[in-house]
Design an enzyme around this catalytic site. Structure first.
Site, PDB file in Angstrom:
ATOM      1  N   LYS A 279      35.333  34.175  45.876  1.00 19.09           N
ATOM      2  CA  LYS A 279      35.530  35.640  46.300  1.00 19.09           C
ATOM      3  C   LYS A 279      34.605  35.994  47.607  1.00 19.09           C
ATOM      4  O   LYS A 279      33.579  35.298  47.812  1.00 19.09           O
ATOM      5  CB  LYS A 279      35.419  36.709  45.404  1.00 19.09           C
ATOM      6  CG  LYS A 279      36.610  36.551  44.245  1.00 19.09           C
ATOM      7  CD  LYS A 279      36.894  37.436  43.324  1.00 19.09           C
ATOM      8  CE  LYS A 279      38.171  37.360  42.542  1.00 19.09           C
ATOM      9  NZ  LYS A 279      38.293  38.427  41.457  1.00 19.09           N
ATOM     10  N   ARG A 314      38.021  32.077  35.537  1.00 17.94           N
ATOM     11  CA  ARG A 314      39.179  31.671  36.159  1.00 17.94           C
ATOM     12  C   ARG A 314      38.704  31.195  37.568  1.00 17.94           C
ATOM     13  O   ARG A 314      38.143  31.658  38.350  1.00 17.94           O
ATOM     14  CB  ARG A 314      40.105  33.170  36.485  1.00 17.94           C
ATOM     15  CG  ARG A 314      41.512  32.938  37.043  1.00 17.94           C
ATOM     16  CD  ARG A 314      41.948  34.518  37.199  1.00 17.94           C
ATOM     17  NE  ARG A 314      43.486  34.262  37.916  1.00 17.94           N
ATOM     18  CZ  ARG A 314      43.623  34.373  39.273  1.00 17.94           C
ATOM     19  NH1 ARG A 314      42.339  34.695  39.934  1.00 17.94           N
ATOM     20  NH2 ARG A 314      44.591  34.417  39.689  1.00 17.94           N
TER      21      ARG A 314
END
Length: 336
Positions: A279, A314
């Site tokens: 991210k 994840r």
């Protein structure tokens, strides 16, 4: 004023006689940090824990979609979208997606998470028909070849239903079950485990100007409300993964606060999932760009989450993450 209790999790041995075990796993704690809005957090012994918090922090988490929640598990990301921030457009055909899923399982994935709608900052909503057309053949192909649980990453009940009919066994809703009022009931009626995530606003606008009074406690309160909503629909806490939503309506400082204190979310009595892989905040901190250059930072986050007893991470980089977590577990517990 409500008091929230965050366990100071450890895994090293020997374990003190007065230690409490965390969520049925190998983690333990003898101290908690008490958080009260507007006050400086205080460190206390576990004897200060109220009974309800003690029960939620120590209660074993049952298997989720057949996966034991007694250690940190790896959820592999399989995006079948043209515009996801890291891997958009790479795995849109069923045959290519199946090969990636097989590689992830071989590398150590415990769950495969298939998504057909990008929810990156600025992304637009995908029509239901288009989302189903993306995910349905991929899930069918994977389910026909692999026994690994498949998660459908969607906000829409129609998409979830189509995915479940061809083999999905878990519903992962990035809206925290706020987008489609039909989705919670569908999951409850069919006994489907779910992941409820915190987000602030819609993907198109969530990063415009995110603000919190106290990001840690605000996210906790949202997840607690949504867990109660899901319970009212018929799900149990053991069927609900909670996800603080790293990168969804959060600045870098918000993300770091949530990651640093993520053990607070064990107090919800649910297994905890964290998705921070590749991210943007990792790029802002490290300078790594493009997104697929952020594997080392992503693995570091996964290790930090495992050290706080998080049950699921994840990730895009399954092999690297699984290997790092195996070594982390062996060093801290002696188990390999």
């Amino acid at each position: 004023m409500m008091t929230y209790y965050r366990p100071l999790v450890r895994f090293d041995l020997p374990r003190p006689d007065d230690a409490l075990m965390l969520a049925g796993g190998a983690g333990w704690f003898t101290q908690v940090v008490a958080h009260v809005r507007g006050q400086t957090p205080r460190t206390l012994g576990v004897e200060a824990l109220p009974d309800d918090w003690r029960m939620r922090l120590t209660g074993s988490r049952p298997p989720l979609a057949g996966v034991e929640m007694n250690r940190t598990r790896v959820m592999g990301i399989l995006n079948v979208t043209p515009d996801s921030f890291s891997d958009g457009g790479r795995y849109q055909s069923a045959s290519i997606a199946l090969r990636l899923a097989q590689d992830m399982v071989s590398a150590g994935a415990d769950i495969i998470d298939v998504g057909g709608e990008s929810t990156r900052p600025g992304a637009h909503t995908v029509p239901v028909e288009a989302e189903i057309a993306r995910v349905e053949p991929v899930i069918r192909a994977i389910a026909s070849e692999l026994s690994m649980p498949i998660s459908i990453d969607t906000r829409k009940s129609a998409v979830a239903e189509a995915a479940v009919q061809v083999g999905a066994r878990l519903v992962n809703d990035v809206s925290g079950f706020t987008y489609d009022p039909m989705l919670a009931g569908y999951c409850a009626r069919n006994g489907l485990p779910v992941c409820v995530m915190h987000t602030l606003g819609e993907p198109e606008t969530m990063q415009a100007n995110p603000h919190y009074d106290d990001v840690l406690l605000d996210v906790y309160d949202f997840l607690e409300r949504q867990v109660k909503t899901l319970e009212a629909a018929g799900l149990t806490r053991g069927q609900i993964l909670v996800d603080p939503g790293i990168g969804f309506g959060k600045r870098v400082t918000h993300n770091l606060a949530l990651l640093r204190h993520v053990a607070l979310f064990h107090g919800l009595g649910c297994p905890v999932l964290v998705g921070a892989s590749r991210k943007g905040f990792i790029g802002k901190i490290t300078g790594a760009s493009p997104a697929d250059a952020r594997m080392p930072g992503s693995v570091a986050v996964a290790q930090a989450m495992a050290a706080q007893g998080v049950q699921v991470v994840r990730v895009h980089d399954v092999a690297e993450t699984a290997q790092a977590l195996a070594m982390e577990r062996a060093i801290s517990t002696g188990v390999f």
